[in-house]
Design an enzyme around this catalytic site. Structure first.
Site: not given
Length: 229
Positions: A83, A196
């Site tokens: 992430t 992202c």
């Protein structure tokens, strides 16, 4: 082949992409029935998201550091935080283990520089776009980083958490993202970092007039290079 440790679940939608990409990349490199040696610790994202919203980053870092120690004990030779946003606590994770952590922003910056670009737009969660931990890491590689205006940041953030993290991919949201990308390009962005991991479920190369840099794929490529080195 070294074993790749994955700190995932943030969200599991992007972690599934990491797993697929790592195995495809190893198969492409080695052929036959080869696949990636990896171990995965998948957290409960609801707990992490609550800590993010509350600003309790140290506690979130403790959870990821504990996961990292478990992966090291399970035989991981290198680690990935799957992430972008949680690279805010990368230092805590690095301090908890002896094996190397491959930083996602470093892999991304190297790909941008390899294309000869110096000014990029950044899409991601509000934390990634507005705080320094990620932008400063890219800037440390000599890159100028542009982010959307307040309205654009709110849109990008909302789509990530309310749609993409839930596996919802909407054409309307793709069009809105394309508008945000267009504004970044008009402001001088030579490329766009999809900062992202879930954004790659929505936006691809054909959705932007300038090169896009898919951080999940770039991170996975760096991991495979390290694992096979």
């Amino acid at each position: 082949m070294r074993t790749i440790g994955l700190i995932g679940g943030m969200s599991w939608e992007s972690s599934a992409e990491y797993y697929r990409l790592l195995n495809e990349l190893v198969r492409d490199r080695l052929g036959g029935l080869h696949s990636a040696r990896c171990v995965l610790h998948s957290v409960d994202f609801a707990e992490i998201e609550q800590l993010q919203t509350a600003g309790e980053w140290e506690r979130a870092g403790e959870i990821l550091a504990s996961a990292a120690r478990g992966l090291e004990a399970a035989g991981a030779d290198l680690l990935l935080i799957c992430t972008n946003t949680m690279h805010k606590v990368a230092g805590q994770v690095e301090a908890a283990v002896r094996v190397p952590l491959l930083h996602l922003a470093d892999a991304t910056a190297e790909a941008v520089k390899a294309r000869g670009l110096t000014r990029v737009g950044l899409l991601g969660t509000a934390f990634t776009m507005e705080q320094d931990f990620y932008r400063a890491r890219l800037a440390g590689h000599g890159l100028e980083v542009l982010t959307p205006d307040a309205e654009g940041r709110a849109l990008v953030h909302r789509v990530i958490y309310d749609e993409l993290c839930l596996g919802v991919v909407r054409d309307e949201s793709r069009a809105r993202y394309q508008d945000v990308i267009g504004e970044l390009v008009a402001a001088g962005a030579e490329g766009v970092v999809l900062g992202c991991t879930e954004i790659e479920l929505l936006i691809g190369p054909d959705d932007s007039p300038v090169p896009v840099f898919p951080t999940t794929r770039l991170h996975a490529q760096a991991a495979v290079e390290a694992a096979l080195a």
